[in-house]
Design an enzyme around this catalytic site. Structure first.
Site, PDB file in Angstrom:
ATOM      1  N   GLY A  56       0.812  -1.208   0.000  1.00 36.92           N
ATOM      2  CA  GLY A  56       0.000   0.000   0.000  1.00 36.92           C
ATOM      3  C   GLY A  56       0.849   1.263   0.000  1.00 36.92           C
ATOM      4  O   GLY A  56       0.421   2.305  -0.521  1.00 36.92           O
ATOM      5  N   GLU A  80       1.634   1.893  -3.506  1.00 41.44           N
ATOM      6  CA  GLU A  80       0.403   2.317  -4.191  1.00 41.44           C
ATOM      7  C   GLU A  80       0.068   3.776  -3.859  1.00 41.44           C
ATOM      8  O   GLU A  80      -0.372   4.539  -4.716  1.00 41.44           O
ATOM      9  CB  GLU A  80      -0.750   1.379  -3.807  1.00 41.44           C
TER      10      GLU A  80
END
Ligand SMILES: NC(=O)c1ccc[n+]([C@@H]2O[C@H](COP(=O)([O-])OP(=O)(O)OC[C@H]3O[C@@H](n4cnc5c(N)ncnc54)[C@H](O)[C@@H]3O)[C@@H](O)[C@H]2O)c1
Length: 700
Positions: free
Chosen positions: A102, A105
């Site tokens: 994450g 991301e």
């Protein structure tokens, strides 16, 4: 809130501050969006830098939230990334140390990215049986190219930022900072310069994503990935999602990624891998030993015995740069032991796994001796001599005489009572079991056996030594066989009963291997040496005279069929080969044994074989928890996953039992108890299982 906000001139800085790795849990996400709102509302702010405090940019999602409402509670990771994309002021990610999952991301949702050299960059979701779920599969191919991105997504392995920055045409990083120290200032300067330039803010989602030979490439990728990931659904879904990035509009690709991510989240494989991830971390925490327990310093190690285990144990420390002195009773034994260590290292050098200079360096840390006086300065001494209490007594008596005060005295015994061994010294608080598994330089598992008097500081020290030598350490109390071997005994007993009742060794092995074990019980016995179990059974027949077990294994040993080392065991072996060939002689031996017992063989299903073997582990595991030998069921799973070849994607015996449902497991046990050939008393479901079933609960 776990993100900090400050303004430096006309640049706002949002710093993720959720140690240890700035996990993107709910509070951190709120911190980011609140910082973003402040920056957007402040007319004096022209640009924003997003970075991480401490040892990471961000290690990614908070996996404790996975599968819970918290994970999708707004702002979730997707909505945070969308908010970054919508920002009217340029956002620069200042990336350092660790940028994973994450975290990566999130960075890909920023307009620009400046990275420090040495940053580990990865999308490791596949290791948890998932695919990236916040745009990783759609954005990474757009900045690195489809092939590089898919390699990273399917492997989950980290790649260094400087390597990625050197790829021609890459758009992951807009700039590589000169050093980690200068990263922040460089990112702030970069933010100022893009704000001054003005113009449209670039978004990764708008970049093209194509592969020139898409169909052929994805077919090829599917073939390769499918062949390598037999028991795991996630890797092929990575390929599907990356292909969608090349063939569909960005938002449609995102929807496909989401669909796969959500479906995978509830697969037993992902649930098991996440359990393993958490259990591994939890294993190093001991309920009554505080994290800040003072530790002893371990700079030098002594090893007693240069046999199979002593040599392998020594290699662990040499590999970690810790000097080792090995002691033996005779020079020949020392020479043999050192030659084996050399041979192991040379094989690694030959395979290109170890550099020649590293080999020399490791060997230079090794000393040998015939005199206990040479161990007087050792901080940790590990005994790996013959498995006889009398021999251990002599060794520990000597160690008590020479070891300096505060030295830790460890035994590698597999079956003997560590408390008795501790009592051979005047310092039982310094004595502990360190049960390595063979080959000790390869196997990950270390059972740390805590004696009744073992000091907490000794335990804490050994747990951190284990980490240094890259072992997965699990604490066990003192009992016959500790966690792993105490359970395997019940498994082996069931394997024996199955032969008596009508199965063949190859049928049992095949069923268990199909379930996913690296090796069935009989092939395992042949590899490890059937004589070891024989000796243990002889000893146990004195301690536990009423224990019911099949005599086939004893008969096999009486024929001298100890396994691969004698060229014959449950199977036949051709000279120099390890292929297990079914043996007519063994089949006959089993048949005759059935006749002696008056048993008419019956056809046994593979399901029954697997259930009896695996539930035998589960029931004994439950007793181990009741007895306080293991402090949590996850520890038992770690033992079986790292030391006994239990299939990783099933998460260990206790986790597997949870998945099957403890009610079903208990019912099966009651059924097995009715089998006159089996051991009815063993198959009474452990009180812990009965209680969990009654309360509608699970292990852990
Ligand atoms: N082999 C395994 O798979 C395994 C696994 C875990 C634990 N263990 C345990 O490790 C210990 C050693 O097992 P191993 O397989 O290495 O045995 P081994 O027979 O290969 O080696 C034992 C070595 O100890 C030496 N030795 C014997 N008495 C000694 C003494 N008084 N002082 C110094 N050296 C002495 C012997 O010369 C021999 O080299 C045992 O307690 C065993 O139960 C073995």
């Amino acid at each position: 809130m776990t993100a900090e906000y400050k303004v430096l001139g006309d640049v706002a800085v949002i710093t993720l501050a959720n140690p240890p790795v700035n996990g993107l849990g709910y509070a951190t996400r709120v911190g980011i969006t609140e910082g973003l709102s402040k920056a957007l509302d402040d007319a004096a702010v022209k640009a924003i830098v997003l970075t991480g405090a401490g040892k990471a940019f961000s290690g990614g999602a908070d996996i404790k939230e996975f599968g819970t409402p918290k994970a999708i509670q707004d702002p979730n990771l997707l909505s945070v990334i969308l908010a970054l994309e919508h920002s009217t002021k340029p956002i620069v990610a200042a990336i350092h140390s660790v940028c994973m999952g994450g975290g990566l991301e999130l960075a890909l949702g920023c307009h620009y990215r400046v990275a420090a050299p040495g940053t580990s960059v990865a999308l490791p979701e596949v290791k948890l049986g998932l695919i990236p779920g916040a745009g990783g599969t759609q954005r990474l191919p757009r900045v690195l190219g489809v092939e590089t991105a898919l390699n990273m997504i399917v492997s989950g392995e980290p790649v260094k930022s400087e390597l990625l920055a050197s790829l021609p045409g890459q758009k992951l990083f807009d700039k590589l900072a000169a050093s980690p120290e200068s990263l922040f200032d460089e990112a702030v300067e970069f933010a100022k310069s893009v704000a001054a330039k003005g113009g449209d803010l670039p978004l990764v989602r708008n970049l093209p994503c194509k592969h020139p030979q898409g169909d052929a490439y994805f077919q090829f990728a599917r073939n390769t990935v499918g062949a390598m990931s037999k028991n795991y659904p996630a890797p092929l879904k990575c390929v599907d999602a990356a292909e969608a990035a090349t063939k569909r509009k960005f938002d449609d690709g995102m929807a496909e990624e989401r669909r796969h991510f959500t479906n995978l989240m509830f697969t037993p494989e992902s649930v098991a891998l996440r359990h393993l991830f958490m259990a591994e971390r939890a294993a190093s925490r001991i309920p009554d030993v505080a994290d800040d327990t003072p530790q002893r310093t371990i700079k030098t190690v002594g090893v007693i015995g240069a046999g199979t285990m002593g040599g392998g144990i020594s290699m662990n420390f040499l590999n970690a740069g810790i000097p080792v002195t090995i002691l033996e009773t005779k020079q020949e034994a020392l020479d043999r032991g050192v030659a084996t260590i050399r041979k192991n290292y040379e094989a690694q050098v030959k395979k290109g796994k170890l550099k020649a200079d590293k080999y020399d360096q490791r060997m230079s840390l090794l000393k040998t001796t015939l005199s206990y006086d040479d161990l007087k300065d050792a901080d940790l001494i590990i005994e790996a001599v013959f498995e006889e209490l009398g021999v251990k007594e002599k060794v520990f008596g000597e160690l008590d005489r020479v070891a300096k005060p505060g030295a830790i005295l460890a035994s590698n015994t597999s079956t003997l009572d560590v408390d008795k061994i501790a009592a051979f010294t005047k310092r039982p608080q310094d004595v502990i079991g360190m049960h390595f598994f063979s080959p000790a330089n390869v196997m990950k598992l270390l059972e740390v056996v805590r004696g009744a008097k073992t000091g907490k500081d000794v335990l804490a020290t050994v747990m951190s030594v284990a980490k240094k030598i890259k072992k997965t350490a699990v604490v066990s109390g003192v009992c016959d066989g500790f966690i792993g071997n105490r359970m395997i005994e019940q498994y082996s007993r069931q394997a024996g009963f199955l032969l008596d009742e009508g199965a063949t060794p190859q049928q049992v092995d095949k069923a268990v291997e199909k379930f996913g074990f690296a090796m069935g019980p009989f092939r395992m016995g042949d590899l490890a040496g059937n004589d070891i179990g024989w000796a243990i059974r002889k000893r146990r027949s004195v301690d536990f005279p009423d224990m019911k077990y099949s005599r086939t294994a004893d008969k096999l040993c009486e024929l001298g069929r100890f396994g691969q080392k004698t060229g014959a065991g449950w199977y036949d072996y051709k000279a120099g080969k390890r292929d297990a060939i079914p043996s007519a002689l063994v089949d006959k031996m089993i048949e005759e044994h059935r006749k002696e017992l008056g048993i008419t063989p019956r056809k046994i299903s593979d399901d029954e074989i697997v259930q009896r073997l695996v539930y035998a582990l589960v029931n004994e595991g439950a007793h181990i928890l009741e007895d306080g030998i293991a402090s949590k069921s996850g520890d038992i799973d770690m033992v079986y996953l790292t030391g006994y070849g239990f299939p990783i994607w099933r998460g260990g015996p206790m986790h597997y039992a949870n998945q099957v449902g403890l009610y079903n497991v208990a019912e099966a046990m009651k059924r097995f108890a009715k089998n006159p050939r089996d051991d009815a008393s063993f198959w009474q479901p452990a009180p812990l299982i009965q209680k969990l079933v009654a309360d509608g609960k699970q292990f852990g």
